[in-house]
Design a protein around this motif. Structure first.
Motif, PDB file in Angstrom:
ATOM      1  N   THR A   1       6.473   2.570   4.192  1.00 51.29           N
ATOM      2  CA  THR A   1       5.530   2.561   3.075  1.00 51.29           C
ATOM      3  C   THR A   1       4.854   1.121   2.930  1.00 51.29           C
TER       4      THR A   1
ATOM      5  N   ALA B   1       2.592  -0.541   3.918  1.00 53.01           N
ATOM      6  CA  ALA B   1       1.136  -0.589   3.715  1.00 53.01           C
ATOM      7  C   ALA B   1       0.598  -0.101   2.469  1.00 53.01           C
ATOM      8  N   LEU B   2       1.598   0.408   1.744  1.00 56.35           N
ATOM      9  CA  LEU B   2       1.139   1.039   0.328  1.00 56.35           C
ATOM     10  C   LEU B   2       1.261   0.004  -0.742  1.00 56.35           C
ATOM     11  N   PRO B   3       0.599  -0.225  -1.787  1.00 58.49           N
ATOM     12  CA  PRO B   3       0.869  -0.848  -2.957  1.00 58.49           C
ATOM     13  C   PRO B   3       2.296  -0.903  -3.410  1.00 58.49           C
ATOM     14  N   LYS B   4       3.111  -2.062  -3.564  1.00 58.84           N
ATOM     15  CA  LYS B   4       4.759  -2.001  -3.945  1.00 58.84           C
ATOM     16  C   LYS B   4       4.912  -1.103  -5.178  1.00 58.84           C
TER      17      LYS B   4
ATOM     18  N   SER C   1      -4.349  -6.118   6.679  1.00 56.76           N
ATOM     19  CA  SER C   1      -3.601  -5.597   5.655  1.00 56.76           C
ATOM     20  C   SER C   1      -4.541  -4.618   4.709  1.00 56.76           C
ATOM     21  N   HIS C   2      -5.630  -5.175   4.411  1.00 54.26           N
ATOM     22  CA  HIS C   2      -6.662  -4.247   3.574  1.00 54.26           C
ATOM     23  C   HIS C   2      -6.855  -3.006   4.172  1.00 54.26           C
TER      24      HIS C   2
ATOM     25  N   TYR D   1      -3.762   4.413   4.812  1.00 52.34           N
ATOM     26  CA  TYR D   1      -2.473   4.799   4.172  1.00 52.34           C
ATOM     27  C   TYR D   1      -2.944   5.562   2.708  1.00 52.34           C
ATOM     28  N   LEU D   2      -3.570   4.775   1.908  1.00 54.37           N
ATOM     29  CA  LEU D   2      -3.929   5.432   0.657  1.00 54.37           C
ATOM     30  C   LEU D   2      -5.044   6.575   0.733  1.00 54.37           C
TER      31      LEU D   2
ATOM     32  N   ARG E   1      -5.441  -1.217   6.682  1.00 55.89           N
ATOM     33  CA  ARG E   1      -4.156  -0.586   6.884  1.00 55.89           C
ATOM     34  C   ARG E   1      -3.880   0.189   5.538  1.00 55.89           C
ATOM     35  N   GLN E   2      -3.889  -0.616   4.412  1.00 55.21           N
ATOM     36  CA  GLN E   2      -3.691   0.055   3.117  1.00 55.21           C
ATOM     37  C   GLN E   2      -4.887   1.073   2.783  1.00 55.21           C
ATOM     38  N   SER E   3      -5.854   0.939   3.133  1.00 58.22           N
ATOM     39  CA  SER E   3      -6.967   1.891   2.823  1.00 58.22           C
ATOM     40  C   SER E   3      -6.790   2.883   3.404  1.00 58.22           C
TER      41      SER E   3
END
Length: 439
Positions: free
Chosen positions: A69, A71-74, A362-363, A369-370, A365-367
């Protein structure tokens, strides 16, 4: 790593997964599948063993469970882990194990209700075994699991050597689509979500026995997973075969627990009840010890909470919740479990697809994952409402027509895979462009 330690961790992994549900579920499948036993079990093993095995291998590749997790917001990542460990720990998984151990291991031999006394003793023993996490491999992998395997072998050998009956005609959908029915039933074991939780214990056990060296973690995890997969598959096949050849004594049984009870009474007589009780109690104990360690390990690493304090809170809550009864536990916790399981599998699939890419920001990857998690939550929510019978009957035909795998309670999977494919294509396009490299 020494071969004996590798085998012990593999046995520990198998024992932690082998709860009472894993033992009593396959006999009912075998009874219903009958002559379609082999194709039904093929589908069952793909999802009941394949998904957890894939999860463990991916976690070993990531080198730490919390990277699943990362890559997700903490706040979202912490919410996922807290919900997961609460659900598989003191809110549902562990109290269910205590209750099943009592219902099948103690209640047949007593006349009064001793659930409160039994649950107190059971969680106390769980805490004693969990207080020394460094000895977990020795307790479970080298002592308790071999004993559990011997007990299961005694039950399985009787079914293979002297089956009570021949395989009957398949029923309950297995006559038309045995592989599909097996896939559905294997998915519904939800062991994939347990694998995400157990990953914290298994990876730590490997690192402890390997002197803290993470250089060969991925390869060792694959070997440990292989031991687990072989043993669990053999157990599932044996228990399902017991059910498939028990029609003469258990044709009216409504669940796997009844089938096993009737079978051991017929084959082993009064001693069979003691055999079954020992198997169930041992299986439930190894599971509660493993879950206690998983919960405590997460809180220790994430919040610096003392291991002993978290373990004590977990087992005390487990003992309290267990006394509310299994029906109440299911009513409160099942919706959360049904939502978390697809999300956990989605995170594993996303990590498998994107963890190795080095040029992704990182942005980005986070996108990805979300997007995958959000898609899974929407469609997984529909599956959950369907399983709980909370959707209007009028919309069912439309959903079955337009949502692939809706009838298999996996309508979240196709759109999730679509999001991942689009993300991978976009990733390659972005990586190949000169502007992306100069950015």
């Amino acid at each position: 790593m020494k071969r004996n330690d590798l085998l012990a961790i593999g046995l520990m992994t198998f024992a932690m997964f082998l709860g009472a549900g894993n033992i009593i579920f396959p006999p009912f499948l075998g009874l219903q599948a009958g002559e379609a036993f082999l194709p039904a079990m093929l589908g069952f093993l793909i999802t009941a063993v394949g998904l957890p095995a894939l999860t463990l291998i991916v976690l070993g590749h990531l080198s730490h469970s919390n990277q699943l997790t990362s890559a997700l917001p903490k706040p979202l990542a912490i919410t996922f882990w807290v919900l997961l460990f609460t659900a598989i720990g003191p809110a549902f998984g562990m109290p269910r194990a205590v209750t099943v151990a009592y219902e099948m291991g103690i209640k047949p031999f007593v006349e009064s209700d001793y659930l409160m006394v039994f649950s107190a003793g059971f969680v106390a023993l769980t805490l004693i075994l969990a207080f020394r996490p460094g000895k977990l491999v020795d307790y479970i992998g080298k002592v308790m699991t071999p004993l559990l395997v011997l007990l299961l072998l005694a039950l399985a050998a009787s079914a293979v050597i002297a089956p009570l009956d021949t395989l009957k005609v398949a029923s309950a959908g297995y006559e038309m689509r045995p592989v599909t029915e097996g896939l559905i039933q294997g998915y519904m074991t939800m062991d994939a979500i347990a694998a995400v939780g157990f990953g914290w214990v298994i990876i730590k056990a490997i690192l402890d026995k390997n002197g803290g060296n993470s250089g060969h973690l991925s390869g060792i995890t694959v070997k440990v997973t292989l031991i687990y997969a072989v043993l669990m598959s053999a157990c599932y096949l044996a228990m399902a075969y017991v059910g498939a050849t028990s029609a003469s004594v258990a044709s009216e049984a409504s669940n796997g627990g009844e089938i096993l009870t009737l079978y051991v009474a017929e084959v082993f007589g009064v001693y069979g009840q003691y055999l079954l009780a020992a198997i169930i109690i041992m299986a439930c104990l190894t599971t509660t010890v493993g879950l206690t360690n998983a919960c405590a390990e997460y809180y220790r690493e994430t919040f610096s909470t003392p291991f002993a304090l978290t373990a004590t809170i977990v087992v005390v809550l487990t003992g309290v919740v267990a006394n509310f009864g299994l029906n109440q536990i299911l009513a409160v916790s099942l919706p959360v479990i049904l939502v978390l399981c697809p999300v956990a599998i989605t995170l594993v699939l996303t990590a498998m697809c994107f963890s190795g890419a080095k040029r992704q920001s990182s942005h980005y990857r986070q996108s990805v994952y979300l997007a995958s998690v959000a898609t899974t939550l929407v469609f997984g929510g529909l599956d959950t409402l369907s399983i709980l019978g909370m959707l209007p009957e009028s919309v069912q035909p439309m959903l079955e027509r337009y949502l692939p795998l809706y009838s298999a309670h996996a309508s979240w999977l196709p759109p999730c895979l679509l999001v991942l494919v689009v993300g991978m294509v976009a990733s390659r396009t972005n990586t190949a462009s000169p502007s992306a490299e100069n950015a």
